[in-house]
Design a protein around this motif. Structure first.
Motif, short mmCIF file in Angstrom:
data_model
loop_
_atom_site.label_atom_id
_atom_site.label_comp_id
_atom_site.label_asym_id
_atom_site.label_seq_id
_atom_site.Cartn_x
_atom_site.Cartn_y
_atom_site.Cartn_z
N ALA A 121 0.82 -1.21 0.00
CA ALA A 121 0.00 0.00 0.00
C ALA A 121 0.85 1.27 0.00
O ALA A 121 0.35 2.34 -0.34
N ARG A 125 -0.63 4.51 -1.99
CA ARG A 125 -1.23 5.60 -1.22
C ARG A 125 -0.89 6.95 -1.83
O ARG A 125 0.25 7.34 -1.93
N HIS A 126 -1.93 7.69 -2.22
CA HIS A 126 -1.77 9.05 -2.71
C HIS A 126 -2.93 9.88 -2.17
O HIS A 126 -4.07 9.41 -2.12
N THR A 127 -2.65 11.08 -1.78
CA THR A 127 -3.71 11.97 -1.31
C THR A 127 -4.70 12.24 -2.43
O THR A 127 -4.31 12.64 -3.53
N GLN A 263 0.48 7.35 9.36
CA GLN A 263 0.81 6.52 8.20
C GLN A 263 0.23 5.12 8.33
O GLN A 263 -0.23 4.54 7.33
N LEU A 266 -3.36 5.52 7.30
CA LEU A 266 -3.52 5.76 5.87
C LEU A 266 -3.25 4.49 5.06
O LEU A 266 -3.95 4.20 4.08
N LEU A 267 -2.23 3.73 5.46
CA LEU A 267 -1.92 2.50 4.72
C LEU A 267 -2.98 1.44 4.95
O LEU A 267 -3.31 0.67 4.04
N THR A 270 -5.75 2.42 2.69
CA THR A 270 -5.39 2.14 1.30
C THR A 270 -5.47 0.65 1.00
O THR A 270 -5.94 0.24 -0.07
N ARG A 275 -9.76 5.83 -0.18
CA ARG A 275 -8.97 7.00 -0.55
C ARG A 275 -8.99 7.94 0.65
O ARG A 275 -9.94 7.97 1.43
N THR A 276 -7.94 8.71 0.79
CA THR A 276 -7.81 9.60 1.95
C THR A 276 -7.28 10.96 1.53
O THR A 276 -6.59 11.10 0.53
N ASP A 313 -8.60 7.70 -7.29
CA ASP A 313 -7.25 7.72 -6.72
C ASP A 313 -6.68 9.13 -6.82
O ASP A 313 -7.08 9.93 -7.67
#
Length: 339
Positions: A121, A125-127, A263, A266-267, A270, A275-276, A313
């Motif tokens: 992930a 992971r992308h904002t 993190q 977030l991971l 993901t 999405r975050t 994404d």
């Protein structure tokens, strides 16, 4: 007694490639890494030239960013079969040294990671600053995100509808203050990169998102002085799903733990296909940050709001280079650095 790992150049490259994929405020990537050739320890330093003096005068957001990178280092080490030993703020006489990561030896069979998919992930992971669908995230996934924050030394609070509205109002107030503060606006704009500009730091214009046509979600407006760069407004999700990341104390090491927890959350999101994006504006004004704390909770120190859900994404943002010249028998003073 476990033997210490000997880090070859390829391993260091892989570890640092994971570390620099961490999120950072305005994609400043405010970290530096050095391999101490004598101790075979990866040292994580702050990068003072990549900070935000007005937006982040206490460097708390910088520490969050570095903590996220440290978590990626740990995760990459485990992925490669090594046991990482992390020390935060290991030397009081070296304030720029924020953490060290020592690989103490190979993992035992019982120590194999249970969070399968987290390492993969990192690259995904992308904002995402785009509208989400509004589809509710299942409670077991939210509970897993909450557990991830707790395991890393922080807490994750998912508010109810009234609590969500309160946090969005505070974020909107902070966004309005930012717009009214020319120096802060100028500082933010320096980290926005125009198409074709050859830079490895900052946020490309193509990665910015649109404003919410309904005005419910106060997404950060990076381009307020340059309205020509602003994307057309879109309708965002009606029911916003937010989580507040906080710690019980507010010291420098707590900021680093909060970054690792961020993190981890977030991971985890993901890995489950979520999405975050991060809403940090209220944290940049002391009174508004204090107001985001949980009511009737005396020891709640907020760090960031996480918006999560299903949707498109996020765009890929650039990363600084990973330069690895490590050699197992490197002479004293030789290091490997990543900006």
């Amino acid at each position: 007694m476990r033997t210490q790992a000997v880090l070859d150049a390829a391993t260091v490259e892989s570890l640092l490639a994971a570390a620099v994929a961490a999120p950072s405020i305005h994609n400043t990537q405010p970290w530096r890494f050095r391999l101490n050739p004598n101790s075979q320890v990866l040292e994580v330093y702050s990068a003072p030239e990549r900070t935000l003096p007005l937006t982040d005068p206490m460097h708390r957001a910088q520490y969050l960013s570095v903590g996220a990178a440290v978590f990626n280092l740990r995760l990459a080490a485990v992925h490669h079969g090594w046991r990482p030993e992390v020390k935060l703020l290991p030397d009081p006489h070296a304030p720029g040294l924020l953490a060290t990561v020592r690989l103490t030896g190979p993992l035992d069979a019982d120590d194999q990671p249970s969070d399968l998919g987290l390492y993969e992930a990192i690259a995904r992971r992308h904002t995402s600053r785009m509208p989400f669908t509004g589809r509710p995230v299942p409670e077991p996934i939210v509970a897993e995100m909450t557990s991830a924050a707790h395991a890393a030394g922080a807490r994750l609070h998912v508010p109810d509808i009234a609590g969500t509205r309160r946090l969005l109002r505070l974020t909107a107030a902070a966004e309005a203050r930012n717009h009214a503060h020319p120096d802060r606006t100028a500082e933010t704009l320096t980290w926005i990169t125009a198409p074709g500009r050859d830079t490895l730091y900052g946020i490309p214009v193509t990665a910015l998102g649109p404003p919410d046509a309904a005005g419910r979600i106060p997404m950060r407006d990076f381009t307020s002085p340059l309205p020509a760069l602003r994307r057309p407004a879109l309708w965002f999700e009606r029911h916003v799903q937010l989580a507040l990341l906080w710690t019980a104390h507010d010291r420098r090491d707590d900021w680093l733990r909060a970054g690792q927890a961020l993190q981890y959350v977030l991971l985890t999101a993901t890995a489950h296909g979520l999405r975050t994006s991060l809403l940090h504006q209220a944290m940049e004004w002391p009174d508004l940050r204090a107001a985001t704390a949980l009511p009737r909770h005396k020891r709640c120190h907020p760090h960031v709001l996480i918006r999560f859900g299903y949707g498109p994404d996020g765009a890929v943002t650039p990363r600084g280079p990973v330069h690895s010249t490590a050699r197992p028998a490197a002479p004293s003073g030789t290091d490997a650095e990543a900006g």
